[in-house]
Design a protein around this motif. Structure first.
Motif, PDB file in Angstrom:
ATOM      1  N   ILE A   1       0.847  -1.192   0.000  1.00 50.63           N
ATOM      2  CA  ILE A   1       0.000   0.000   0.000  1.00 50.63           C
ATOM      3  C   ILE A   1       0.881   1.241   0.000  1.00 50.63           C
TER       4      ILE A   1
ATOM      5  N   SER B   1       0.010   7.890   2.271  1.00 52.41           N
ATOM      6  CA  SER B   1       0.232   9.325   2.068  1.00 52.41           C
ATOM      7  C   SER B   1       1.218   9.884   3.082  1.00 52.41           C
TER       8      SER B   1
ATOM      9  N   VAL C   1      -4.128   7.257   5.629  1.00 49.53           N
ATOM     10  CA  VAL C   1      -4.838   7.205   4.351  1.00 49.53           C
ATOM     11  C   VAL C   1      -3.852   6.848   3.242  1.00 49.53           C
ATOM     12  N   PRO C   2      -4.345   6.282   2.137  1.00 50.32           N
ATOM     13  CA  PRO C   2      -3.457   5.989   1.001  1.00 50.32           C
ATOM     14  C   PRO C   2      -3.099   7.260   0.240  1.00 50.32           C
TER      15      PRO C   2
ATOM     16  N   SER D   1      -3.409   7.839  -2.772  1.00 50.50           N
ATOM     17  CA  SER D   1      -4.436   8.177  -3.755  1.00 50.50           C
ATOM     18  C   SER D   1      -5.502   9.105  -3.192  1.00 50.50           C
ATOM     19  N   GLU D   2      -5.636   9.154  -1.862  1.00 48.79           N
ATOM     20  CA  GLU D   2      -6.645  10.003  -1.233  1.00 48.79           C
ATOM     21  C   GLU D   2      -6.100  11.336  -0.737  1.00 48.79           C
TER      22      GLU D   2
ATOM     23  N   PHE E   1     -13.427   7.543   2.537  1.00 45.31           N
ATOM     24  CA  PHE E   1     -12.958   7.282   1.176  1.00 45.31           C
ATOM     25  C   PHE E   1     -13.146   5.800   0.859  1.00 45.31           C
TER      26      PHE E   1
ATOM     27  N   PHE F   1     -11.396   2.439  -0.784  1.00 43.45           N
ATOM     28  CA  PHE F   1     -10.119   1.813  -1.141  1.00 43.45           C
ATOM     29  C   PHE F   1     -10.379   0.339  -1.431  1.00 43.45           C
ATOM     30  N   GLU F   2     -10.009  -0.086  -2.631  1.00 43.98           N
ATOM     31  CA  GLU F   2     -10.216  -1.464  -3.072  1.00 43.98           C
ATOM     32  C   GLU F   2     -11.655  -1.920  -2.848  1.00 43.98           C
TER      33      GLU F   2
ATOM     34  N   TYR G   1     -13.743   3.391   3.937  1.00 40.55           N
ATOM     35  CA  TYR G   1     -12.935   3.529   5.151  1.00 40.55           C
ATOM     36  C   TYR G   1     -12.969   4.961   5.659  1.00 40.55           C
TER      37      TYR G   1
ATOM     38  N   PHE H   1      -9.064   2.592   8.288  1.00 40.09           N
ATOM     39  CA  PHE H   1      -8.017   2.192   7.345  1.00 40.09           C
ATOM     40  C   PHE H   1      -6.766   1.772   8.106  1.00 40.09           C
TER      41      PHE H   1
END
Length: 383
Positions: free
Chosen positions: A76, A79, A123-124, A126-127, A185, A187-188, A192, A197
């Motif tokens: 993963i 961020s 958070v990932p 992507s967010e 958000f 995710f997959e 979450y 998350f």
């Protein structure tokens, strides 16, 4: 260490196909170093912190990515800037409450990211990229300058200040420069919050500790280390120097990686050549960047001296992801940096190979998972 053990550790601790590992490789065309992989921990690819002082978040986030993989098998991309945003808020509060008699800037330490996990979750990438609009690189200097202007005006009780509510104004600046806070958000395919998350990754912030080695505090005690970036009063466990180095090797041998904080101001720390060594004779400084030279025998007393006279400071944080050996069998820590890979000033694909001598003198601390320690050491540290 024996070559047979080297082969065993490669098989145990490298998460890629062993056939993909080169038997030997050199750093630069004009380098005489030849390195052999000894331990490789799974880690994400090199990133760049760009024009920011956020190495503390990039290194610790990379460390956490390796931890998530170790714990769950998931790769993963988390961020870095999500932790940075929350830390700026906490640093602003600290600066105001200390009436400006504290450091406010872009710097931080590994435990600031761990603190962020506890309060803000995770958070990932992507967010929350921390990039606004068409931005492709990070730059925080102007934003930090503007935030400090707001804080200083409040502290001075300037009746003409255009910032009657410093918290709101700082939040607006962070929104404008980094992005708004994340509440929910996908995710997959699952919904979450930052807290849920974090739970999914199985990371427990309470499992991570910082270790250092200094003589002004009794060994095996836990204390607040007085360095400029420790605005959050993070605590460190103190151990003797030889044990400090042994712990780092042991952690890696047990399949865990390490977040490193230390000094990179030495002329023999070279991102261009991807090497960090400590020659015993300064006349060999240049030579040491391209070939093996005798290194300094670092003592506890000399380490303490260099810390107290400011020759060793908390300049930079990176992620230790393994060990390599040179053609003489000497060990080096393999360290993932956050200065990118695309500059003629960056060699070795962005990685640094750091000798044990350099590590012993120039390390401020390491951040690790406590389960990587032996039971005996845990007892000594009351863990």
């Amino acid at each position: 260490m024996k070559k047979l053990l080297s082969i065993i550790f490669i098989v145990l601790f490298n998460f890629v196909n062993a056939q993909e590992i080169p038997t030997t490789y050199t750093l630069e065309i004009d380098s005489k170093y030849q390195f052999r992989p000894y331990i490789d921990i799974e880690a994400s690819s090199i990133k760049s912190q760009d024009k920011t002082g956020t190495c503390w978040s990039f290194s610790t986030s990379s460390f956490l990515e390796s931890e998530i993989y170790r714990l769950t098998g998931k790769k993963i991309d988390i961020s870095e800037m999500y932790s940075v945003r929350g830390t700026y808020e906490r640093k602003a509060w600290n600066y105001v409450m200390r009436q400006g008699k504290a450091q406010f800037g872009e710097g931080g330490l590994g435990h600031d990211v761990i603190n962020s996990l506890k309060t803000d979750g995770l958070v990932p990438e992507s967010e929350f990229s921390g990039l606004i609009g068409n931005q492709t690189t990070h730059s925080h200097s102007q934003m930090v300058k503007e935030i400090q202007t707001i804080l200083d005006a409040y502290i001075k009780n300037d009746i003409d200040s255009p910032y009657p509510n410093w918290k709101q104004t700082v939040d607006e600046l962070l929104n404008e420069n980094l992005g708004t806070e994340v509440n929910e958000f996908v995710f997959e395919g699952k919904v979450y919050t930052p807290k849920s998350f974090l739970e999914m990754t199985t990371i427990n912030p309470n499992d991570y500790i910082s270790i250092t080695s200094f003589t002004h505090i009794p060994f095996y005690e836990n204390f607040i280390l007085n360095i400029p970036d420790n605005f959050s009063n993070g605590t460190y466990y103190n151990v003797p120097l030889d044990e400090f180095n042994s712990i780092a090797k042991q952690v890696l041998e047990n399949g865990f990686s390490i977040e490193w904080d230390g000094d990179v101001s030495e002329k023999t720390f070279s991102p261009k050549y991807g090497i960090a060594v400590l020659p015993s004779n300064i006349e060999n400084n240049t030579k040491s960047l391209t070939e093996i030279v005798p290194e300094m025998d670092v003592t506890q007393e000399f380490r303490q001296q260099e810390f107290e006279n400011y020759n060793t400071g908390d300049d930079h944080l990176m992620h230790i992801i393994g060990i390599v050996t040179d053609q003489n069998g000497k060990l080096y820590y393999k360290i993932k940096n956050s200065w990118g890979t695309n500059s003629n000033r960056i060699g070795n694909d962005g990685y640094i190979y750091m000798s044990e001598s350099y590590f012993k003198l120039k390390s401020i601390s390491i951040l690790i998972h406590k389960n990587a320690l032996t039971q005996d050491l845990k007892q000594k540290l009351n863990l």
